[in-house]
Design a protein around this motif. Structure first.
Motif, short mmCIF file in Angstrom:
data_model
loop_
_atom_site.label_atom_id
_atom_site.label_comp_id
_atom_site.label_asym_id
_atom_site.label_seq_id
_atom_site.Cartn_x
_atom_site.Cartn_y
_atom_site.Cartn_z
N ILE A 257 0.82 -1.00 0.01
CA ILE A 257 -0.11 0.23 0.19
C ILE A 257 1.09 0.90 0.34
N GLY A 258 0.54 2.50 -1.42
CA GLY A 258 1.40 3.27 -1.57
C GLY A 258 2.32 3.20 -1.88
N ALA A 259 3.14 2.46 -2.19
CA ALA A 259 4.09 2.55 -2.71
C ALA A 259 3.39 2.98 -4.54
N ARG A 260 4.38 4.21 -4.84
CA ARG A 260 4.11 5.05 -5.91
C ARG A 260 3.29 4.40 -7.00
N GLY A 261 4.37 2.60 -7.53
CA GLY A 261 4.37 1.81 -8.10
C GLY A 261 2.88 1.66 -8.69
N LEU A 262 1.82 1.49 -7.68
CA LEU A 262 1.04 0.52 -7.57
C LEU A 262 -0.20 1.41 -6.96
N GLN A 263 -1.33 1.39 -7.64
CA GLN A 263 -2.15 2.50 -7.60
C GLN A 263 -3.92 2.11 -7.57
N HIS A 264 -5.08 2.41 -6.50
CA HIS A 264 -6.06 1.52 -6.61
C HIS A 264 -7.16 3.02 -6.76
N PHE A 265 -8.11 2.15 -7.34
CA PHE A 265 -9.25 3.09 -7.90
C PHE A 265 -10.26 1.68 -7.60
N LEU A 266 -11.28 2.88 -7.65
CA LEU A 266 -13.39 1.73 -7.17
C LEU A 266 -13.79 3.37 -8.25
N GLY A 267 -14.39 2.77 -8.90
CA GLY A 267 -15.19 3.76 -10.12
C GLY A 267 -16.41 3.16 -10.20
N VAL A 268 -17.42 4.05 -11.84
CA VAL A 268 -18.62 2.92 -11.42
C VAL A 268 -18.35 3.32 -13.17
N SER A 269 -18.97 2.71 -13.84
CA SER A 269 -19.04 2.92 -15.48
C SER A 269 -20.58 2.62 -15.93
N LEU A 270 -20.74 3.24 -17.02
CA LEU A 270 -21.99 2.71 -17.58
C LEU A 270 -21.68 2.56 -19.40
N GLY B 78 -30.38 -3.54 -28.22
CA GLY B 78 -29.77 -2.54 -28.16
C GLY B 78 -29.65 -2.90 -26.47
N GLY B 79 -28.99 -2.58 -25.69
CA GLY B 79 -28.71 -2.16 -24.09
C GLY B 79 -27.83 -1.33 -23.47
N GLY B 80 -28.10 -2.33 -22.18
CA GLY B 80 -26.96 -1.13 -21.44
C GLY B 80 -26.10 -1.16 -20.57
N GLN B 81 -25.40 -1.21 -19.63
CA GLN B 81 -24.51 -2.02 -18.66
C GLN B 81 -24.70 -1.03 -17.84
N ALA B 82 -24.65 -1.57 -16.86
CA ALA B 82 -24.20 -0.54 -15.14
C ALA B 82 -23.54 -1.21 -14.12
N LEU B 83 -21.61 -0.84 -13.77
CA LEU B 83 -21.04 -1.55 -13.13
C LEU B 83 -20.52 -0.31 -12.05
N PHE B 84 -20.26 -1.84 -11.06
CA PHE B 84 -19.43 -1.39 -10.33
C PHE B 84 -17.93 -1.26 -10.47
N ASN B 85 -17.01 -0.96 -10.54
CA ASN B 85 -15.04 -1.21 -10.75
C ASN B 85 -14.52 -1.67 -9.65
N TYR B 86 -13.60 -2.31 -9.59
CA TYR B 86 -11.52 -1.41 -8.96
C TYR B 86 -11.28 -2.37 -9.63
N GLU B 87 -10.38 -1.23 -9.54
CA GLU B 87 -8.59 -1.38 -10.91
C GLU B 87 -8.42 -0.90 -9.43
N PHE B 88 -6.10 -1.61 -9.81
CA PHE B 88 -5.81 -1.44 -9.29
C PHE B 88 -4.16 -1.54 -10.43
N VAL C 270 -18.82 4.81 -20.06
CA VAL C 270 -18.18 5.61 -19.54
C VAL C 270 -18.04 5.34 -17.64
N SER C 271 -16.71 5.56 -18.03
CA SER C 271 -16.42 5.34 -16.29
C SER C 271 -15.77 6.48 -15.31
N PHE C 272 -16.37 6.54 -14.39
CA PHE C 272 -15.78 7.31 -13.58
C PHE C 272 -14.78 6.17 -12.74
N LEU C 273 -13.01 6.67 -12.45
CA LEU C 273 -12.87 6.15 -11.51
C LEU C 273 -12.23 7.00 -11.39
N PHE C 274 -11.96 6.83 -9.20
CA PHE C 274 -11.54 7.24 -8.14
C PHE C 274 -10.06 7.06 -7.68
#
Lengths: 288, 1028
Positions: free
Chosen positions: A12-25, A43-53, A270-274
């Motif tokens: 945790i906290g090493a500059r090389g590794l990052q963690h994100f949480l987000g949501v995508s539509l 046609g359709g749509g998708q909604a997802l919660f994402n975790y990304e490192f 479209v995804s928002f990642l924090f």
């Protein structure tokens, strides 16, 4: 498991590794790909919660969400026939001639996906992965034009039509519908290509194009497309009204008429990642 | 000319072959030659001594045709001659029988012999039954006289003293006994006078068969001799011998005249005979001396144009003719009796001017350069005088010098009479008043008066002692008289002779007349001046230059001058008898040139194109007396007398005549004729070409067609025609060409004509012209016409016309039958007209499926055409021919349609359908369908089946089936949709039953014919029935 290891072992906290949480539509254009389909639209749509490192330029994205699709397909005309004896006792091949066969499907999927990506440039990225989904809610409605004919070896011509007394009914519209039986479990490879827009130090906006092709899994498709089981087949008493009433249709997704179908989706996400990375302040201490 | 002769000769010989003399012999036939016995002798010694022998060969012949003749030769047939070393006679004879009657024996002969007449031909006929004479019929090479039998059996006079072929015509009365016709040539010893005997063209003729022509006369003008005669024969043949050349010519004609051209002047022997059918007449002879009038300035040789007089010697000095009788006395030149006659033999010498032996030459009767001379007077005494006068108009320039040549023979006693009693010769030229021309001094020059033995110029006379009498004769002397002072006047030239008035001595003269221009010979000819001039000979001359008359340059008849000397020279042409009688001629070296000019006129005769040419040649001279710049050729008054004509057909003649005539073939054509004019003995020449384009004067045969009405007479060419005739008439055109008229006469009736006729209705309307109007007849009935037909024969035509009605038959265009049927039954109905029979001729497509080629039906008989087995459904064309009894058959096309049987369909009950069975499709390969309801297509019903919901009861339905590869289809037989009624009656039962299709489908009633199953409910018996 592997992902968890990667997650736990990453300092945790090493500059090389990052963690994100987000949501995508996402909005998708969906097609069922299969034989005997004359045309398809959906046609359709998708909604997802994402975790990304992410580590440097590489990242792993895991998402959980829902996928909602509305599709409509038309089948090629087809004939289903039965060998029978007509009312005058003459053998014939009784034919159901379906035309303009059309089915709409409405399916809500629960979905889990995992993607591995890499930054191609500060802003462009590419990721690929897979998802698994399963239908939560699945219904269909069917509409088709049907006329019945009789084919005889004794008589010239391909078939005899428009002789109601012999069950040769003129073309009329028939309807059906119900739940799709199949769970619609699919697994799909995904490819995504996106553009990253940093909103702030902590937040990113990603706009991506993606595509995925879902392969059905364990789909029996053993049902016949048309269900005659409730139709009166007594040549002396049958009627068109009875046929109208009692002719049933199964979903093409459940029937053998659409063997080896697939589901292609192409969409824009479209995804928002924090950034939730706990960054350690680097010590510029001298030997403490 | 030659061609004409050949043609004529052929005709002549053809005519000859049809002639009917008792005997004819021209020695051309070998068989006939064999019949002659020549030179019989008693023995071999006589034969050896026979010097003169008869031969039949080709050394001579008489007439225009043939080669052979009978003649004497003493040198073995090398030449015609005889030996007169001693007297002898030789025979030639021909056995023959002349029927009883009087005949003419005609033959051509030629024999001269001694003047004494001892050498001659005798003609005898010795009968065979005079055996005594028959034993003596031998020739003798040494006999002092002819045997007595010659005199006994001689037919006529002996023949001798002819130098040209003569024609003998002697009468013979035959008693019918066979005998020998004998020709004897006998001569005495002495000097032979050839030729000896020649015989040809012997005929023994019945003279009564055709009369001899007579009254022959002639006219000779412009090169054409017109011979005319009297006679009534159908045609004539003329043989002409030119006594000068010996050539023969032959002509034929149907008229009593002949026009002969291209003969030169001279003596001719004409022999003319007529043909009555094919019988010839004896020849009439005519021996004129032909002189063409107009060819000389004076036609002195045409005695019948002159005035001849005879009188007494004492009147010779009379100026008038009152004491003279008029008329020419001419028995031919040889006759002593002739007092006005013509001598024409070029080498004849007057025997009175020769000694008795005839050895020394004497006076030539015709000067060398003359054609002939006139003899006035004779050598008979009797104090006769003769006179002959010619009228002469003096023309300027052409002939103003009259040249008279004369020779005189006068007998005188040794003791001469007084001058006035001596024989005389006088020449006078009188003016139009009958007075001598000129002054007294002129008369010396332009007249002559000689008395025998008297005159200053007696030295120029010859003397011959003739039997104690002196004969003075003066050789040809020329007097040239200038008549320039009498131009325009008509003068009379009178010559007179007389015997001595005592009656014992004769006097006569020969003379010729000519005219001269004041021309000198040797005038420059061409462009080169002349250096040599000649004056007419026979005169004295004095030449001098025109401007130096006193200097005599020459006294000869000629003068030579320097070249390029173009001065004028004069010559005095002085009479030898009187130097005061002279005339002058002028000459200069100025070149002269002849100018050739010619004109022509066309005519036709004897079926030949006759062209008369007239030459108008003149002389021009080069006048260098003018200034150099204007020197040119000037015309002169001189004439060209030496001319030659090339007639363009190969004939070339030289002539002095201004006019010549030439005959061309009747077919005409283009000929280039050239006239050559010569001067100075042909030193220079000019020519002119005349292009002739002669017409074809032959006449074609043509046909005369004439139509006469019955009872009419038509006269044509002197013949009446009342019946239909087809005649052939011979016709001779204006040009003498023969052609045939074919006369076709057609006779047309006037009788009323009834015409009963029938006209077919289809040929209407019938147009009938009734003489006034044209009627358009459309109904039967009687009609009348009155006509004057085109032959102008009137006739009534009654026309009964029956119109056969137009045939009208009602028949459909198409007839249909189902293929499972038996026959076409084609309905027809005769609506109009009469019908005999009907024939149906099937087309090829029908024949291919088994129909017969033809079907025939009588009227009223149904037209049923059976279907062949398994006939393929289709539409077959056929032609129906309606045969009418009288009119043309009518035809109509019909289509016979064999429809598919209803068995190609089947029904489905329970409101099923009616449809085409698959096995029928397999059989016929149907590919397209169309259902019909009552003959109207059901829209959209193009399936092989028709649902019964689409069927209405009571309507008929069929399906139109088109097979693969075809565009046209055939329908099926109709089916009527509905419930069959009367089924019970069909089944003939009242039993209850159920009816099923073959498939077991129960039906209430069948709507299609076919097999069904009936199930009787009373006993459940089932059987199949066929329901129609």
């Amino acid at each position: 498991m592997l992902l968890g290891l990667i997650f736990l072992c990453s300092p945790i906290g090493a500059r090389g590794l990052q963690h994100f949480l987000g949501v995508s539509l996402a909005g998708v254009e969906a097609n069922i790909i299969g034989e005997n389909l004359k045309s398809q639209v959906g046609g359709g749509g998708q909604a997802l919660f994402n975790y990304e490192f992410a580590y440097k330029a590489f990242f792993v994205n895991v998402g959980v969400g829902a996928d909602y699709q509305l599709t409509q397909g038309k089948l090629m005309s087809f004939i289903e026939s039965k060998q029978m004896t007509d009312i005058s006792g003459e053998p014939m091949e009784y034919q159901y001639r379906f035309e303009q066969y059309q089915e709409k499907q409405t399916i809500l999927y629960g979905m889990f996906q995992i993607l591995l990506g890499t930054k191609l440039s500060p802003n462009f990225y590419l990721q690929a992965g897979t998802h698994i989904r399963c239908a939560i809610n699945k219904t269909y409605t069917t509409q088709a034009n049907l006329f019945t004919t009789g084919a005889y070896s004794r008589w010239a011509g391909e078939f005899i039509a428009n002789v109601p007394s012999y069950g040769f009914y003129p073309s009329d519209s028939y309807h059906g519908g119900g739940d799709i039986r199949d769970l619609r479990v699919t697994i799909a490879p995904i490819v995504e290509f996106g553009y990253l827009v940093p909103l702030s130090r902590k937040a990113d906006l990603r706009i991506a194009l993606f595509g995925e092709y879902a392969f059905p899994m364990n789909n029996e498709q053993s049902l016949s497309i048309v269900d005659y089981s409730q139709v009166n087949m007594d040549v002396r008493t049958w009627s068109q009204a009875d046929l109208q009433r009692n002719l049933k249709f199964h979903s093409v997704l459940d029937s053998s008429i659409l063997p080896s179908w697939g589901n292609l989706e192409i969409g824009v996400k479209v995804s928002f990642l924090f950034d939730v990375t706990n960054y350690k302040v680097p010590c510029h201490c001298m030997n403490e | 000319m030659f061609k004409r002769i050949v043609l004529e000769l052929l005709l002549l010989s053809a005519l000859r072959s049809f002639a009917m003399p008792i005997y004819t012999c021209d020695f051309e036939s070998e068989a006939e030659r064999q019949q002659w016995i020549l030179n019989p002798t008693a023995n071999a010694m006589q034969a050896a001594s026979l010097k003169n022998k008869w031969y039949i060969d080709t050394l001579t012949h008489s007439g225009p045709t043939g080669n052979y003749a009978l003649y004497i030769s003493a040198d073995g047939n090398k030449s015609i001659n005889y030996n007169a070393s001693n007297a002898m006679f030789v025979l030639a004879y021909r056995p023959m029988t002349i029927p009883k009657g009087t005949y003419g024996i005609l033959f051509d002969w030629l024999a001269n012999g001694k003047p004494s007449g001892s050498d001659a031909i005798s003609v005898c006929f010795v009968p065979d039954d005079d055996l005594n004479v028959q034993k003596q019929l031998f020739s003798s090479g040494n006999s002092s006289s002819v045997p007595n039998w010659v005199k006994q059996y001689a037919i006529d006079t002996v023949f001798a003293h002819a130098l040209t072929w003569q024609h003998a015509h002697i009468k013979y009365k035959s008693d019918g006994r066979p005998g020998k016709l004998i020709f004897v040539w006998a001569n005495s010893g002495g000097t032979a006078k050839n030729p000896p005997a020649c015989i040809d063209n012997i005929e023994v003729l019945d003279e009564s068969a055709c009369a001899q022509p007579y009254g022959i006369s002639h006219m000779a003008v412009n090169g054409v001799i017109t011979l005319t005669w009297e006679g009534s024969a159908d045609s004539y043949s003329i043989i002409v011998q030119d006594n000068t050349t010996g050539k023969w010519y032959g002509y034929t004609t149907k008229e009593n005249k002949a026009e002969i051209s291209d003969l030169e002047e001279g003596m001719y022997s004409f022999r003319l005979r007529g043909y009555c059918g094919s019988d010839p007449s004896p020849y009439a002879e005519y021996n004129p001396f032909i002189v063409y009038e107009g060819t000389r300035c004076i036609d002195y040789l045409t005695l019948n144009k002159a005035a001849c007089y005879t009188g007494a010697a004492g009147n010779i000095n009379d100026l008038g003719n009152s004491m003279f009788g008029q008329g020419c006395v001419d028995y031919g030149y040889a006759s002593i009796k002739s007092r006005h006659t013509i001598h024409y033999l070029q080498n004849e010498y007057d025997p009175r001017t020769m000694d008795d032996e005839g050895n020394s030459p004497g006076l030539k009767t015709v000067p060398s350069d003359e054609l002939a001379s006139v003899r006035l007077g004779n050598w008979e005494t009797g104090a006769q005088a003769e006179r002959i006068e010619y009228k002469y108009k003096v023309e300027e320039g052409a002939s103003d010098i009259l040249k008279i040549r004369y020779a005189v023979v006068m007998q005188s006693p040794a003791q001469m009479h007084d001058i006035g009693d001596q024989s005389h010769f006088k020449l006078d030229i009188l003016d139009s008043y009958g007075q001598p021309i000129g002054t007294a001094s002129d008369r010396v020059c332009n007249s002559a008066d000689f008395a025998a033995g008297y005159g200053e110029d007696m030295g120029e006379w010859y003397t011959v002692n003739k039997s104690g009498n002196m004969v003075f004769w003066k050789d040809w002397t020329t007097i040239s008289v200038s008549l320039r002072n009498y131009i325009g006047q008509t003068l009379t030239i009178r010559l007179s002779t007389s015997d001595c008035t005592q009656g014992g001595h004769y006097g006569y003269a020969y003379f010729t007349l000519a005219c001269e221009t004041g021309e000198i010979r040797g005038l420059a000819c061409g462009s080169e001046p002349s250096t040599h001039f000649e004056a007419p000979q026979g005169f004295n001359y004095r030449w001098y230059r025109e401007d130096q008359p006193d200097i005599v340059l020459s006294d000869k008849y000629y003068l030579d001058i320097e070249p390029n000397d173009t001065m004028y020279y004069v010559v005095d042409v002085i009479s030898k008898t009187n130097e005061n009688c002279y005339y002058q001629l002028v000459a200069s070296g100025i070149p002269h040139n002849p100018i050739a000019r010619a004109k022509y006129t066309l005519s036709a005769a004897n079926c030949q194109n006759i062209v008369s040419f007239v030459s108008d040649c003149s002389v021009r001279m080069f006048n260098d007396q003018r200034s150099a710049s204007s020197q040119e050729w000037e015309s002169t008054t001189a004439k060209v007398t030496d001319m030659a004509w090339n007639f363009g057909d190969g004939t070339i003649i030289s002539t002095h005549r201004d006019s010549v005539t030439h005959a061309y073939p009747p077919q005409g054509g283009k000929y280039k004729v050239k006239l050559y004019a010569y001067l100075s003995e042909r030193l220079c020449c000019d020519s002119v070409e005349v292009n002739l384009d002669l017409p074809d004067i032959r006449t074609k045969d043509f046909i005369v067609t004439h139509h006469i009405c019955d009872g009419d007479v038509w006269t044509f060419n002197g013949k009446e025609y009342i019946d239909e005739t087809h005649d052939t008439v011979r016709y001779t055109s204006w040009a003498g060409c023969d052609s045939l008229f074919v006369v076709d006469v057609y006779k047309h009736d006037r009788t009323p004509i009834d015409v009963d006729t029938m006209i077919c209705g289809n040929d209407m309307p019938f147009l009938f012209f009734n003489g006034k109007d044209t009627l358009s007849i459309t109904q039967s009935g009687n009609y009348r016409g009155e006509f004057i037909n085109r032959w102008k024969c009137d006739s009534i035509v009654s026309l009964h016309i029956q119109i056969e009605p137009v045939l009208a038959v009602d028949m459909p265009d198409t007839s249909m039958v189902c293929a499972d049927g038996e026959a076409f039954d084609i309905p027809y109905q005769l609506l109009n007209g009469r019908l005999d029979s009907i024939y149906v001729y099937m087309g090829q497509s029908a024949l291919n499926v088994g129909f017969e080629e033809k079907y025939g039906f009588c009227v009223g008989e149904p037209m049923i055409i059976p279907l062949p087995n398994d006939v393929r459904p289709g539409k077959y064309a056929a032609t129906i021919r309606y045969v009418t009894p009288l009119c043309k058959a009518e035809e109509q096309t019909i289509y016979l349609e064999v429809n598919y049987p209803s068995s190609v369909l089947d029904q489905k009950s329970h409101n099923g359908w009616v449809g085409v069975l698959q096995n029928e499709v397999d059989k016929y390969h149907f590919v397209r369908y169309q259902w019909y309801r009552d003959g109207v297509p059901v829209p959209g019903a193009t399936d092989p089946y028709l649902p019964m919901t689409d069927l209405d009861v009571g309507h008929s339905y069929y399906v139109y089936l088109i097979r693969e590869g075809e565009t046209e289809g055939i329908r099926s037989c109709s089916l009527v949709y509905g419930v069959a009624t009367g089924i019970n009656s069909l089944l003939h039962t009242t039993r209850p039953y159920e009816l099923y299709t073959l498939y077991g489908e129960k039906i209430v009633a069948p709507i299609f014919k076919g097999l069904y199953i009936v199930r009787y409910l009373d006993n459940y018996d089932t059987r199949k029935i066929y329901i129609r």
